[in-house]
Design a protein around this motif. Structure first.
Motif, PDB file in Angstrom:
ATOM      1  N   VAL A 129       0.835  -1.203   0.000  1.00  0.00           N
ATOM      2  CA  VAL A 129       0.000   0.000   0.000  1.00  0.00           C
ATOM      3  C   VAL A 129       0.872   1.256   0.000  1.00  0.00           C
ATOM      4  O   VAL A 129       0.639   2.199  -0.767  1.00  0.00           O
TER       5      VAL A 129
ATOM      6  N   PHE B 100       2.976   1.307  -3.553  1.00  0.00           N
ATOM      7  CA  PHE B 100       2.281   1.456  -4.825  1.00  0.00           C
ATOM      8  C   PHE B 100       0.993   2.270  -4.732  1.00  0.00           C
ATOM      9  O   PHE B 100       0.301   2.446  -5.731  1.00  0.00           O
ATOM     10  N   GLY B 101       0.673   2.794  -3.553  1.00  0.00           N
ATOM     11  CA  GLY B 101      -0.521   3.615  -3.418  1.00  0.00           C
ATOM     12  C   GLY B 101      -1.788   2.776  -3.346  1.00  0.00           C
ATOM     13  O   GLY B 101      -1.764   1.553  -3.305  1.00  0.00           O
ATOM     14  N   GLY B 102      -2.908   3.472  -3.335  1.00  0.00           N
ATOM     15  CA  GLY B 102      -4.187   2.787  -3.199  1.00  0.00           C
ATOM     16  C   GLY B 102      -4.815   3.092  -1.854  1.00  0.00           C
ATOM     17  O   GLY B 102      -4.173   3.653  -0.955  1.00  0.00           O
ATOM     18  N   PRO B 103      -6.075   2.719  -1.664  1.00  0.00           N
ATOM     19  CA  PRO B 103      -6.766   3.013  -0.403  1.00  0.00           C
ATOM     20  C   PRO B 103      -6.173   2.233   0.763  1.00  0.00           C
ATOM     21  O   PRO B 103      -5.748   1.086   0.599  1.00  0.00           O
ATOM     22  N   ARG B 104      -6.146   2.853   1.939  1.00  0.00           N
ATOM     23  CA  ARG B 104      -5.587   2.182   3.112  1.00  0.00           C
ATOM     24  C   ARG B 104      -6.480   1.015   3.562  1.00  0.00           C
ATOM     25  O   ARG B 104      -5.983  -0.046   3.895  1.00  0.00           O
TER      26      ARG B 104
ATOM     27  N   THR C 298      -5.864  -3.814  -4.954  1.00  0.00           N
ATOM     28  CA  THR C 298      -6.242  -2.425  -4.681  1.00  0.00           C
ATOM     29  C   THR C 298      -5.106  -1.440  -4.941  1.00  0.00           C
ATOM     30  O   THR C 298      -5.262  -0.245  -4.672  1.00  0.00           O
ATOM     31  N   ALA C 299      -3.949  -1.922  -5.411  1.00  0.00           N
ATOM     32  CA  ALA C 299      -2.844  -1.005  -5.749  1.00  0.00           C
ATOM     33  C   ALA C 299      -3.302  -0.009  -6.801  1.00  0.00           C
ATOM     34  O   ALA C 299      -4.096  -0.345  -7.693  1.00  0.00           O
ATOM     35  N   ARG C 300      -2.799   1.220  -6.704  1.00  0.00           N
ATOM     36  CA  ARG C 300      -3.332   2.316  -7.502  1.00  0.00           C
ATOM     37  C   ARG C 300      -3.089   2.143  -8.994  1.00  0.00           C
ATOM     38  O   ARG C 300      -3.970   2.352  -9.802  1.00  0.00           O
ATOM     39  N   CYS C 301      -1.885   1.790  -9.394  1.00  0.00           N
ATOM     40  CA  CYS C 301      -1.590   1.741 -10.828  1.00  0.00           C
ATOM     41  C   CYS C 301      -0.385   0.855 -11.080  1.00  0.00           C
ATOM     42  O   CYS C 301       0.352   0.484 -10.166  1.00  0.00           O
ATOM     43  N   TRP C 302      -0.183   0.505 -12.333  1.00  0.00           N
ATOM     44  CA  TRP C 302       0.985  -0.260 -12.761  1.00  0.00           C
ATOM     45  C   TRP C 302       2.185   0.674 -12.755  1.00  0.00           C
ATOM     46  O   TRP C 302       2.179   1.713 -13.396  1.00  0.00           O
TER      47      TRP C 302
END
Length: 385
Positions: free
Chosen positions: A80, A83-87, A134-138
């Motif tokens: 998380v 790579f970002g994405g919601p907690r 749930t990772a934000r993007c590639w």
């Protein structure tokens, strides 16, 4: 199972865990803490079976499964942060709880080694798979793309282990765990994937750390602009066939600002001017803070008229700017020195000329632009307020 394999896996994982925590101590990003905790927890989980002569088998199995669940929770947190994405913290805590309770049911209630291993493998895969989904993007970097691929391999590996339980565990009792084919597959697969996984994650962490040190060496921490070293790295030596302009800016009476409104107000003034200069210059040049209240605008491959116009725009924009949000009353001005940088001329030579022009503007009354541009000499003065 080969005793050497049972010894190697926890030792390797513990070593990587220590390396990640050391990287965090040196300033690496937060995910390095979770990578480190994950590897240390995995090392402990793989090492628990070695204590079977001291601790009852059921307690060993429960502790190992709980540590695996905590390790995969840490890996998921690292994903998380990396790579970002919601907690989705509550959902992750819920999955962690299931990852501890489900294997415990297999140990203490069902008293079944197949049920325990199936529950542990699937819940660990679920924790990490949920974080990856749930990772934000590639990611753009190859290291990060490789890391994501390996993390998916870890998830698939756990699912395949769970699918193999009937064949690799059968009706074996918990105390016979090390005699099963499952233990060979589990430890062997863990050693292989953990090596690749850890090397990629550690490479990304160290790369980020080095980039951070490099950025800190080249960027002014207050304004976010390049510092003098950063300007030299970007501008360097002009290439043949490429000329450009250099504008030095020195804020007028900056010491008086600090003495009157305090150093915090002075810092806000510097930040505001940095933002203002970037807005005026835009993509046509590079703005840097080369020291104290001194700024430099480098305009690569620009004609003299553009250099002159940029200096005029900066001076005018500064006089129009509302400085009240910085806690400073009245107008603020700056003195400017503009020069052309010849083809293949070292940056320092052009900076010295522009700096002398700034001091000439100071001597001639401040709030002025002095230049040695090849066309008509510009010397604009205004009445100071």
């Amino acid at each position: 199972m080969d005793p050497g394999l049972g010894f190697a896996v926890p030792v390797v994982m513990a070593a990587f865990g220590v390396l990640f925590l050391a990287a965090r101590k040196l300033g690496a990003a937060r995910e390095s803490l979770f990578w480190g905790l994950g590897f240390l927890l995995s090392a402990a989980a793989f090492g628990f079976p070695a204590t079977d002569v001291l601790i009852p088998t059921q307690i060993i199995a429960f502790m190992a499964d709980a540590f695996f669940a905590l390790a995969f929770f840490s890996y998921a947190c690292a994903v998380v942060f990396r790579f970002g994405g919601p907690r989705l913290f509550r959902a992750r805590i819920a999955l962690l709880g299931v990852g501890i309770v489900a294997p415990a049911y297999g140990i203490f209630v069902a008293e079944s080694l197949p049920a325990e291993t199936l529950a542990s493998d699937l819940t660990c895969a679920l924790q990490l798979g949920f974080a990856l989904v749930t990772a934000r993007c590639w990611p753009a970097r190859r290291i990060d793309r490789g890391l994501l691929v390996v993390l998916w391999v870890v998830v698939i590996q756990n699912v395949l282990l769970a699918a193999s339980v009937q064949l690799t565990v059968g009706d074996a009792r918990p105390e016979a765990f090390f005699t099963t084919d499952y233990s060979e597959l589990m430890f062997g697969g863990a050693l292989l994937t953990s090596l690749v996984f850890a090397i990629l994650a550690l490479s990304g962490t160290v790369s980020d750390l080095v980039d951070g040190y490099r950025r800190d060496a080249l960027v002014d921490p207050l304004t976010g602009l390049l510092n003098r070293r950063g300007l030299a790295a970007i501008a360097g030596r002009a290439t043949a066939g490429q000329a450009g302009g250099v504008i030095c800016c020195d804020l007028d009476r900056f010491k008086q600002v600090n003495d009157t409104w305090g150093h915090e107000a002075g810092d806000r003034l510097l930040v505001a001017f940095a933002d203002l200069a970037q807005d005026v210059v835009g993509s046509s040049g590079v703005v840097s803070r080369t020291g104290g209240e001194e700024f430099v605008v480098h305009l690569a491959d620009m004609p003299a008229r553009h250099v002159r116009a940029t200096a005029e725009s900066l001076r005018a924009a500064m006089r129009r700017f509302d400085w009240s949000p910085t806690g400073i009353a009245g107008h603020q001005t700056a003195s400017f020195g503009a020069t052309m940088r010849a083809e293949a001329e070292p940056l320092e030579d052009a900076l010295r000329r522009a700096d002398r022009l700034v001091y000439e503007a100071k001597r001639n009354g401040r709030d002025r632009i002095e230049d040695d541009l090849p066309s008509q000499r510009l010397s604009l003065a205004v009445v100071n307020r």
